[in-house]
Write a protein that holds these residues in place. Structure first.
Motif, short mmCIF file in Angstrom:
data_model
loop_
_atom_site.label_atom_id
_atom_site.label_comp_id
_atom_site.label_asym_id
_atom_site.label_seq_id
_atom_site.Cartn_x
_atom_site.Cartn_y
_atom_site.Cartn_z
N GLN A 27 0.80 -1.26 0.10
CA GLN A 27 0.09 0.11 -0.10
C GLN A 27 0.76 1.41 0.04
O GLN A 27 0.80 2.11 -0.64
CB GLN A 27 -0.97 0.10 1.35
CG GLN A 27 -1.83 1.19 1.39
CD GLN A 27 -2.73 1.10 2.63
OE1 GLN A 27 -2.63 0.23 3.27
NE2 GLN A 27 -3.53 2.12 2.75
N GLY A 30 2.65 2.21 -3.31
CA GLY A 30 1.79 2.84 -4.39
C GLY A 30 1.51 1.80 -5.43
O GLY A 30 1.23 2.07 -6.54
N HIS A 32 -0.92 -0.49 -5.77
CA HIS A 32 -2.25 -0.63 -6.03
C HIS A 32 -2.49 0.73 -6.52
O HIS A 32 -2.46 1.65 -5.71
CB HIS A 32 -3.09 -0.95 -4.82
CG HIS A 32 -2.81 -2.51 -4.48
ND1 HIS A 32 -3.27 -2.94 -3.47
CD2 HIS A 32 -2.33 -3.51 -5.21
CE1 HIS A 32 -2.89 -4.38 -3.35
NE2 HIS A 32 -2.17 -4.74 -4.41
N PRO A 33 -3.28 0.67 -7.69
CA PRO A 33 -3.92 2.21 -8.00
C PRO A 33 -4.98 2.90 -7.01
O PRO A 33 -5.64 2.29 -6.71
CB PRO A 33 -4.48 1.87 -9.60
CG PRO A 33 -4.85 0.44 -9.34
CD PRO A 33 -3.83 -0.33 -8.54
N SER A 34 -4.71 4.07 -7.15
CA SER A 34 -5.30 4.90 -6.18
C SER A 34 -6.95 5.40 -7.02
O SER A 34 -6.86 5.10 -8.22
CB SER A 34 -4.83 6.25 -5.88
OG SER A 34 -4.42 7.17 -7.03
N PRO A 35 -8.08 5.73 -6.31
CA PRO A 35 -9.14 6.17 -7.12
C PRO A 35 -8.83 7.01 -8.38
O PRO A 35 -9.42 7.33 -9.23
CB PRO A 35 -10.13 6.83 -6.08
CG PRO A 35 -9.52 5.91 -5.04
CD PRO A 35 -8.11 6.01 -4.94
N ARG A 36 -7.80 8.11 -7.87
CA ARG A 36 -7.68 9.17 -8.87
C ARG A 36 -6.96 8.40 -10.17
O ARG A 36 -7.13 8.73 -11.55
CB ARG A 36 -6.61 10.09 -8.56
CG ARG A 36 -6.34 11.16 -9.58
CD ARG A 36 -5.57 12.54 -9.11
NE ARG A 36 -4.97 13.06 -10.08
CZ ARG A 36 -5.70 13.90 -10.76
NH1 ARG A 36 -7.11 14.03 -10.79
NH2 ARG A 36 -4.99 14.79 -11.62
N ALA A 37 -6.12 7.49 -9.79
CA ALA A 37 -5.53 6.76 -10.96
C ALA A 37 -6.46 5.84 -11.77
O ALA A 37 -6.26 5.86 -13.05
CB ALA A 37 -4.47 5.85 -10.47
N TRP A 38 -7.41 5.49 -11.13
CA TRP A 38 -8.50 4.74 -11.68
C TRP A 38 -9.22 5.62 -12.91
O TRP A 38 -9.49 5.19 -14.05
CB TRP A 38 -9.43 3.83 -10.78
CG TRP A 38 -9.02 2.57 -10.57
CD1 TRP A 38 -8.53 2.28 -9.12
CD2 TRP A 38 -8.91 1.51 -11.32
NE1 TRP A 38 -8.19 0.97 -9.20
CE2 TRP A 38 -8.47 0.39 -10.35
CE3 TRP A 38 -9.30 1.10 -12.61
CZ2 TRP A 38 -8.23 -0.83 -10.81
CZ3 TRP A 38 -8.93 -0.21 -13.18
CH2 TRP A 38 -8.49 -1.06 -12.31
#
Length: 323
Positions: A27, A30, A32-38
Motif C-alpha cells: 500500500q 503505491g 495498487h492504483p488509487s481512485p484518481r489513477a482509476w
C-alpha cells in the motif's frame, strides 16, 4: 512502477519485510492504483475507444450505404473526417493525448481512403501495395506524433506489406522460396527496428515499455521459424540461418543480460531454443531413426527437463536482476 515492483518483491524474497507487513508495504509503495489513477485510466480508455470508434464508424457507414452514395460523396465523407482529425491534432489548445488519438484516427482513415480508391476504380493493385502506400503516406504523421503506438502500427503495416510482397513475387532472384524470403524480411525489419528503438531509448529518451518487447517477438518468431524450417526440410544443411541464429541468441543474452537487463527477452530466447531443440530431437529420433514408442517418451522427458532448467535459471536470474 515496474522498478518499484521489483524492489518490493526483492525485499519480500529476502525477508526484509515481515509477512504481516507485506500488505502495508504494497500500500505504501503505491503498487495498487488509487481512485484518481482509476479515474485517469477510465478517461484515457474512453478517449481511445471513442476516437477509434469514430474512425471505424466512417468505414462502416460507407460500406452500409454503398449503393445509395455516389463516388464523390464517399470520398468526401472520408476526406472530411480525415481533415477534421488532423485539425483537432494541430489545434493549439488540444491536449497531447487527444492529439495522439486524433492522429491515430487520421492514420486509420488513410487506409480507409486507399481501400475506397481501390474499390471504386478497381485498380487491380496487389494487396501489398495497399499496405505499403498506407505506411508511406502516414509516415509524416507518425513521425510528427512521436507516439509509440503509432510507430508500432506503422511497423505492423510494413510487416504486412513485406509478407504479402514475398507471398506474391517470391524470393529475390529465385534464391529463396517465398516463405523463407518473407521470414527473412520480417526478421531484418523488426530486428533493425528493435535496435533503433533501443538506441532511441538510451540516447533520445524514447519510452521502452511494451513496444520493445513486441518488436523482439516480431524478430524472434521469424528467425525461430526459419531454423525450424531448415530442420524439417534439409536437416541442418548449408543455410545462413545456421550462423545467424546462434549469433542472435548470443546477442539477445548479452544485450538484455548486461546492457539493458530484461527478463522477458531472455525468457523468449529460452522458448525459442527449447522449441528448436525439441524439433531437432524429433527429427533425429522419429524421422531419421527407427520409430519407437520410447522415442516419444524421451522427447517428453527432454522437454520437461529443458523447461524446468529454464525456469530455475530464470528465477535465479530474476533475483540477481532485482538486487
Amino acid at each position: 512502477m515496474a522498478s518499484t515492483r521489483r524492489e518490493v518483491v526483492a525485499l519480500i524474497d529476502q525477508g526484509a519485510i515481515p509477512p504481516e507487513q507485506v500488505a502495508r508495504a504494497i500500500q505504501v509503495s503505491g503498487l495498487h492504483p488509487s481512485p484518481r489513477a482509476w479515474a485517469v485510466f477510465i478517461d484515457l480508455l474512453l478517449l481511445w475507444l471513442g476516437g477509434l470508434a469514430l474512425a471505424f464508424a466512417v468505414l462502416f457507414f460507407i460500406a452500409y450505404n454503398w449503393a445509395e452514395m455516389g463516388r464523390w460523396l464517399r470520398f468526401g465523407v472520408v476526406q472530411a473526417a480525415m481533415v477534421l482529425a488532423v485539425a483537432i491534432a494541430i489545434w493549439p489548445k488540444t491536449r497531447p493525448m487527444v492529439s495522439r488519438v486524433a492522429l491515430t484516427s487520421a492514420t486509420l482513415l488513410v487506409g480507409v481512403l486507399l481501400a475506397l480508391f481501390g474499390q471504386v476504380y478497381q485498380t487491380g493493385a496487389d494487396p501489398w501495395q495497399l499496405f505499403f502506400s498506407w505506411a508511406l503516406l502516414s509516415l509524416p504523421w507518425v513521425w510528427v506524433a512521436r507516439f509509440e503506438l503509432l510507430w508500432v502500427l506503422w511497423l505492423g503495416l510494413m510487416n504486412l506489406a513485406i509478407g504479402l510482397y514475398f507471398h506474391t513475387w517470391g524470393g529475390p532472384f529465385g534464391v529463396l522460396t517465398s516463405s523463407d524470403a518473407a521470414l527473412w524480411g520480417l526478421f531484418l525489419l523488426n530486428t533493425l527496428a528493435l535496435a533503433a528503438w533501443e538506441w532511441g531509448a538510451r540516447y533520445r529518451g524514447w519510452p521502452r515499455q511494451w513496444a520493445v518487447r513486441l518488436l523482439a517477438v516480431g524478430g524472434g518468431v521469424p528467425i525461430t521459424l526459419l531454423m525450424m524450417t531448415l530442420i524439417v526440410d534439409t536437416g541442418l544443411v548449408g543455410s545462413p540461418v545456421l550462423a545467424i541464429y546462434p549469433f542472435w541468441l548470443a546477442a539477445l543474452y548479452g544485450v538484455y543480460r548486461y546492457g539493458w537487463p530484461e527478463l522477458f527477452m531472455i525468457a523468449g530466447g529460452c522458448v525459442s531454443l527449447i522449441t528448436v531443440t525439441t524439433l531437432l530431437l524429433a527429427r533425429v529420433l522419429l524421422w531419421e531413426g527407427d520409430w519407437q514408442e520410447g522415442s516419444l517418451m524421451l522427447i517428453s522427458i527432454a522437454v520437461l527437463a529443458m523447461g524446468a532448467g529454464a525456469v530455475v535459471w530464470l528465477k535465479r536470474l530474476h533475483r540477481e536482476l532485482a538486487q
